[in-house]
Motif scaffolding. Structure first.
Motif, PDB file in Angstrom:
ATOM      1  N   LYS A 271     -15.585 -20.059 -35.124  1.00  0.00           N
ATOM      2  CA  LYS A 271     -16.782 -19.264 -34.855  1.00  0.00           C
ATOM      3  C   LYS A 271     -16.388 -17.980 -34.134  1.00  0.00           C
ATOM      4  CE  LYS A 271     -19.617 -23.443 -34.285  1.00  0.00           C
ATOM      5  NZ  LYS A 271     -20.458 -24.219 -33.344  1.00  0.00           N
ATOM      6  N   VAL A 272     -17.300 -17.006 -34.161  1.00  0.00           N
ATOM      7  CA  VAL A 272     -17.019 -15.718 -33.538  1.00  0.00           C
ATOM      8  C   VAL A 272     -17.520 -15.657 -32.102  1.00  0.00           C
ATOM      9  CG1 VAL A 272     -19.152 -14.505 -34.142  1.00  0.00           C
ATOM     10  CG2 VAL A 272     -16.989 -13.236 -34.087  1.00  0.00           C
ATOM     11  N   ASP A 273     -18.123 -16.741 -31.603  1.00  0.00           N
ATOM     12  CA  ASP A 273     -18.774 -16.678 -30.295  1.00  0.00           C
ATOM     13  C   ASP A 273     -17.874 -17.101 -29.137  1.00  0.00           C
ATOM     14  OD1 ASP A 273     -18.633 -19.360 -30.845  1.00  0.00           O
ATOM     15  OD2 ASP A 273     -20.771 -19.773 -30.581  1.00  0.00           O
ATOM     16  N   ARG A 274     -16.582 -17.218 -29.371  1.00  0.00           N
ATOM     17  CA  ARG A 274     -15.658 -17.558 -28.284  1.00  0.00           C
ATOM     18  C   ARG A 274     -15.632 -16.419 -27.265  1.00  0.00           C
ATOM     19  NH1 ARG A 274     -13.662 -22.592 -28.333  1.00  0.00           N
ATOM     20  NH2 ARG A 274     -12.478 -22.356 -30.255  1.00  0.00           N
ATOM     21  N   ASP A 275     -15.807 -16.727 -25.980  1.00  0.00           N
ATOM     22  CA  ASP A 275     -15.932 -15.705 -24.946  1.00  0.00           C
ATOM     23  C   ASP A 275     -14.619 -15.585 -24.162  1.00  0.00           C
ATOM     24  OD1 ASP A 275     -16.728 -13.880 -23.105  1.00  0.00           O
ATOM     25  OD2 ASP A 275     -18.224 -15.145 -22.117  1.00  0.00           O
ATOM     26  N   TYR A 276     -13.858 -14.570 -24.489  1.00  0.00           N
ATOM     27  CA  TYR A 276     -12.604 -14.322 -23.776  1.00  0.00           C
ATOM     28  C   TYR A 276     -12.757 -13.244 -22.707  1.00  0.00           C
ATOM     29  CZ  TYR A 276     -10.155 -17.144 -27.263  1.00  0.00           C
ATOM     30  OH  TYR A 276      -9.726 -18.173 -28.063  1.00  0.00           O
ATOM     31  N   GLN A 277     -14.001 -12.825 -22.437  1.00  0.00           N
ATOM     32  CA  GLN A 277     -14.293 -11.849 -21.386  1.00  0.00           C
ATOM     33  C   GLN A 277     -13.499 -10.555 -21.530  1.00  0.00           C
ATOM     34  OE1 GLN A 277     -16.688 -12.141 -18.766  1.00  0.00           O
ATOM     35  NE2 GLN A 277     -17.321 -13.745 -20.215  1.00  0.00           N
ATOM     36  N   GLY A 278     -13.238 -10.167 -22.760  1.00  0.00           N
ATOM     37  CA  GLY A 278     -12.547  -8.910 -22.999  1.00  0.00           C
ATOM     38  C   GLY A 278     -11.048  -8.969 -22.808  1.00  0.00           C
ATOM     39  N   LYS A 279     -10.509 -10.131 -22.423  1.00  0.00           N
ATOM     40  CA  LYS A 279      -9.059 -10.243 -22.229  1.00  0.00           C
ATOM     41  C   LYS A 279      -8.310 -10.282 -23.555  1.00  0.00           C
ATOM     42  CE  LYS A 279      -9.484 -12.645 -17.800  1.00  0.00           C
ATOM     43  NZ  LYS A 279      -9.224 -13.903 -17.044  1.00  0.00           N
ATOM     44  N   LEU A 280      -9.011 -10.684 -24.609  1.00  0.00           N
ATOM     45  CA  LEU A 280      -8.446 -10.695 -25.958  1.00  0.00           C
ATOM     46  C   LEU A 280      -9.442 -10.045 -26.906  1.00  0.00           C
ATOM     47  CD1 LEU A 280      -7.243 -14.403 -26.128  1.00  0.00           C
ATOM     48  CD2 LEU A 280      -5.761 -12.425 -25.877  1.00  0.00           C
ATOM     49  N   HIS A 281      -8.944  -9.548 -28.023  1.00  0.00           N
ATOM     50  CA  HIS A 281      -9.828  -9.088 -29.078  1.00  0.00           C
ATOM     51  C   HIS A 281     -10.386 -10.300 -29.824  1.00  0.00           C
ATOM     52  CE1 HIS A 281      -8.349  -5.131 -28.315  1.00  0.00           C
ATOM     53  NE2 HIS A 281      -7.151  -5.361 -28.797  1.00  0.00           N
ATOM     54  N   VAL A 282     -11.623 -10.193 -30.278  1.00  0.00           N
ATOM     55  CA  VAL A 282     -12.212 -11.185 -31.167  1.00  0.00           C
ATOM     56  C   VAL A 282     -12.827 -10.435 -32.338  1.00  0.00           C
ATOM     57  CG1 VAL A 282     -13.863 -13.060 -31.448  1.00  0.00           C
ATOM     58  CG2 VAL A 282     -12.718 -12.742 -29.251  1.00  0.00           C
ATOM     59  N   PHE A 283     -12.378 -10.735 -33.551  1.00  0.00           N
ATOM     60  CA  PHE A 283     -12.864 -10.050 -34.744  1.00  0.00           C
ATOM     61  C   PHE A 283     -13.217 -11.074 -35.817  1.00  0.00           C
ATOM     62  CE2 PHE A 283      -9.581  -6.888 -33.200  1.00  0.00           C
ATOM     63  CZ  PHE A 283     -10.493  -5.971 -32.700  1.00  0.00           C
ATOM     64  N   TYR A 284     -14.146 -10.676 -36.702  1.00  0.00           N
ATOM     65  CA  TYR A 284     -14.396 -11.499 -37.878  1.00  0.00           C
ATOM     66  C   TYR A 284     -13.131 -11.588 -38.731  1.00  0.00           C
ATOM     67  CZ  TYR A 284     -19.329 -12.577 -37.625  1.00  0.00           C
ATOM     68  OH  TYR A 284     -20.535 -13.112 -37.263  1.00  0.00           O
ATOM     69  N   HIS A 285     -12.938 -12.758 -39.319  1.00  0.00           N
ATOM     70  CA  HIS A 285     -11.816 -13.018 -40.222  1.00  0.00           C
ATOM     71  C   HIS A 285     -12.207 -12.538 -41.623  1.00  0.00           C
ATOM     72  CE1 HIS A 285      -8.184 -14.735 -41.604  1.00  0.00           C
ATOM     73  NE2 HIS A 285      -8.190 -15.877 -40.936  1.00  0.00           N
ATOM     74  N   GLY A 286     -11.262 -12.619 -42.560  1.00  0.00           N
ATOM     75  CA  GLY A 286     -11.578 -12.343 -43.954  1.00  0.00           C
ATOM     76  C   GLY A 286     -12.332 -13.475 -44.617  1.00  0.00           C
ATOM     77  N   MET A 287     -12.374 -14.641 -43.948  1.00  0.00           N
ATOM     78  CA  MET A 287     -13.135 -15.796 -44.446  1.00  0.00           C
ATOM     79  C   MET A 287     -14.541 -15.746 -43.878  1.00  0.00           C
ATOM     80  SD  MET A 287     -10.340 -18.822 -43.946  1.00  0.00           S
ATOM     81  CE  MET A 287     -11.558 -20.063 -44.364  1.00  0.00           C
ATOM     82  N   THR A 290     -16.050 -16.960 -40.097  1.00  0.00           N
ATOM     83  CA  THR A 290     -14.971 -17.380 -39.203  1.00  0.00           C
ATOM     84  C   THR A 290     -14.410 -16.134 -38.522  1.00  0.00           C
ATOM     85  OG1 THR A 290     -13.197 -17.187 -40.847  1.00  0.00           O
ATOM     86  CG2 THR A 290     -14.380 -19.287 -40.747  1.00  0.00           C
ATOM     87  N   ALA A 291     -13.566 -16.354 -37.521  1.00  0.00           N
ATOM     88  CA  ALA A 291     -13.052 -15.233 -36.735  1.00  0.00           C
ATOM     89  C   ALA A 291     -11.597 -15.491 -36.368  1.00  0.00           C
ATOM     90  CB  ALA A 291     -13.901 -15.051 -35.476  1.00  0.00           C
ATOM     91  N   TYR A 292     -11.005 -14.528 -35.682  1.00  0.00           N
ATOM     92  CA  TYR A 292      -9.702 -14.742 -35.069  1.00  0.00           C
ATOM     93  C   TYR A 292      -9.683 -14.041 -33.718  1.00  0.00           C
ATOM     94  CZ  TYR A 292      -8.560 -10.036 -36.859  1.00  0.00           C
ATOM     95  OH  TYR A 292      -8.563  -8.700 -37.153  1.00  0.00           O
ATOM     96  N   SER A 293      -9.026 -14.670 -32.770  1.00  0.00           N
ATOM     97  CA  SER A 293      -8.786 -14.055 -31.465  1.00  0.00           C
ATOM     98  C   SER A 293      -7.363 -13.508 -31.473  1.00  0.00           C
ATOM     99  CB  SER A 293      -8.980 -15.071 -30.343  1.00  0.00           C
ATOM    100  OG  SER A 293      -8.220 -16.243 -30.599  1.00  0.00           O
ATOM    101  N   MET A 294      -7.141 -12.432 -30.715  1.00  0.00           N
ATOM    102  CA  MET A 294      -5.862 -11.741 -30.856  1.00  0.00           C
ATOM    103  C   MET A 294      -5.486 -11.025 -29.569  1.00  0.00           C
ATOM    104  SD  MET A 294      -4.948  -8.794 -33.664  1.00  0.00           S
ATOM    105  CE  MET A 294      -5.698  -7.439 -32.767  1.00  0.00           C
TER     106      MET A 294
END
Length: 500
Positions: A271-287, A290-294
């Motif tokens: 899911k895209v709703d993971r909250d990393y408080q800006g410490k990591l990027h969170v973007f939608y995936h190509g699927m 779904t998303a990826y954290s980076m």
């Protein structure tokens, strides 16, 4: 046999991969183009150079594989994220594209974060950084108002290239997420944010999934290249999303460690709703959905290149790394922090600089070399630590690509530092393969991207973490994590003196 084509629009070149239904790359071609730096911190590119490159790449591929004219079904794209392309009413570029690695927008980022930072973090899932698209728009508004008045369409690089093929505007969610204008909660352009920064919604393209067919190749291009059938043009995705697809990072528990000039540590998210408080990027995936954290290390391979060119210029990389296994873990107290151009994750600090800590008279070139590799890997470990702590989920398989995947000793080092099995790809093709996978799904070769990945992506045998080495690395990493706080003030004082 039928084929799809993945076009990867990078910072320095456009690469094309022709792939068959078995996932085999049957032809490839590339064409480079220049990047301009008109002032310190500026990075620009002529969008027309991407079109010229695509024209040349397709001609080269048809020349290498003549049957392509009758057998190509679809084309999709991967592209450099964030870079700003501004078009006029005739759909022609108003100025050179401002690229992702352009850092002129510090003032605009500060303004965005001070006025709407919490709102943006909540809805866009990221904080404003110089690389993102929105700060570039604000810079144009403030510094080139005569150009801004003429803007009728905003595009990202791959989308502008795709427009050339179809005359249809669109942007996929994975790339839109990197503009800082996409409300990732509801997958729409953030109208409140657009109004706050005077960006008309009418100049932003429609949003689509990455595997969506957005049109067919224009008749004049179809005739130019000699294609006999209608060629489906599929939306495509951001380069990191496509790199994840091309590495098979499409399931829970999988991640990607990419060591190029910069370094990326990426994790698949359901899911895209993971909250990393800006410490990591969170973007939608190509699927879809779904998303990826980076997390990002600004100087990963760049640190190793700098070290080699400075201290072992005439030594091949293979020779430079040949003795690192004779050096103990932790290099007898020698640590390296790879902050040679500042750092992104987890500090977002443009003024921090790299260090060798703990130099002793007995240290030799091989000790310094190993410490550089350990420091790069520790920096990527910082991203893993945040990801696994917030997600409360251990990465079960990590795919290593880029320079870090080319040396057996470095792969074992990664397995031990990340305490995770590491696999490498039998054939590493980067984001271009992910683009080809999107084309394959868009052409309905597969029901979804997971099924496509099972066919297209193959791994070599995994490198397993060694329990004793893992424990030793935990102690060294604990020391490494203290370097930033110990050197931050010294580095910031230096830059303050320069500014004054």
């Amino acid at each position: 046999m039928t084929y799809v084509l993945g076009l990867d629009l990078g910072t320095s070149a456009l690469k094309g991969l022709v792939v068959d239904k078995n996932g085999q790359v049957v032809a490839e071609a590339s064409h480079s183009y220049p990047m301009d730096t008109p002032e310190i911190g500026y990075s620009e590119q002529n969008p027309l150079s991407w079109i010229e490159a695509a024209d040349q790449v397709i001609e080269d591929l048809v020349s290498k594989l003549p049957e392509l004219t009758d057998s190509l079904e679809g084309i999709s794209f991967s592209g450099q994220m964030h870079s700003l392309v501004l078009l006029d009413e005739k759909h022609e570029p108003l100025r050179p594209a401002i690229l992702w690695n352009d850092v002129r927008t510090t003032k605009q980022c500060k303004k965005i974060n001070e006025t709407m930072g919490d709102t943006i973090l909540k809805r866009e899932k990221n904080i404003a950084l110089e690389g993102f698209t929105l700060p570039k728009i604000l810079w144009v508004q403030e510094n080139e108002p005569e150009i801004w008045k003429e803007v009728k369409q905003i595009q990202l690089p791959k989308d502008y290239l795709r427009f050339w093929f179809t005359d249809n505007f669109a942007m996929d969610y994975s790339d839109a997420a990197g503009t800082l204008m996409l409300n990732q909660d509801n997958k729409t352009w953030d109208t409140e944010l657009l109004e706050a920064w005077a960006v008309p919604a009418s100049i932003l393209p429609p949003l689509v999934e990455s595997s969506t067919v957005v049109g067919v190749m224009k008749p004049e291009l179809k005739e130019r290249f000699g294609f006999s059938r209608d060629i489906k043009i599929i939306a495509g995705g951001a380069d990191n999303a496509c790199a994840a697809l091309g590495s098979g990072v499409v399931k829970a528990g999988t991640g990607l460690c990419s060591i190029g000039t910069s370094g990326v540590f990426l994790k698949y998210e359901d899911k895209v709703d993971r909250d990393y408080q800006g410490k990591l990027h969170v973007f939608y995936h190509g699927m879809e959905n779904t998303a990826y954290s980076m997390g990002v290390t600004l100087s990963a391979g760049n640190s190793l290149n700098w070290f080699k060119n400075t201290f072992a210029k005439n030594q091949p990389f293979e020779e430079l790394l040949s003795e690192i296994d004779t050096v103990p873990i932790g290099c007898d107290g020698l640590l390296f922090s790879p902050y040679i151009v500042g750092e992104r994750t987890p500090y977002t600090d443009s003024q921090i600089r790299g260090s060798f800590i703990g130099i002793d008279t007995h240290h030799q070139l091989k000790d310094f070399t190993r410490s550089v590799l350990e420091g790069i890997t520790f920096s990527l470990k910082d991203s893993q630590r945040i990801i696994e702590a917030v997600a409360d989920e251990k990465i079960e398989k990590l795919v290593s690509v880029g320079g870090g995947a080319k040396n057996k000793s470095w792969l074992q080092m990664q397995a031990n530092i990340f305490d995770t099995p590491i696999v490498t790809l039998k054939t590493e093709q980067g984001p271009g393969l992910g683009a080809a996978m999107l084309a394959a799904v868009g052409c309905q070769w597969f029901s979804d991207l997971r099924e496509c990945a099972d066919q297209f992506v193959a791994y070599k045998e995994a490198v397993q973490p060694q329990p004793q080495q893992v424990e030793r690395y935990k102690k060294v990493y604990a020391r490494y994590r203290k370097i930033y706080s110990a050197t931050k003030e010294l580095c910031h004082q230096y830059f303050s003196q320069i500014e004054n």
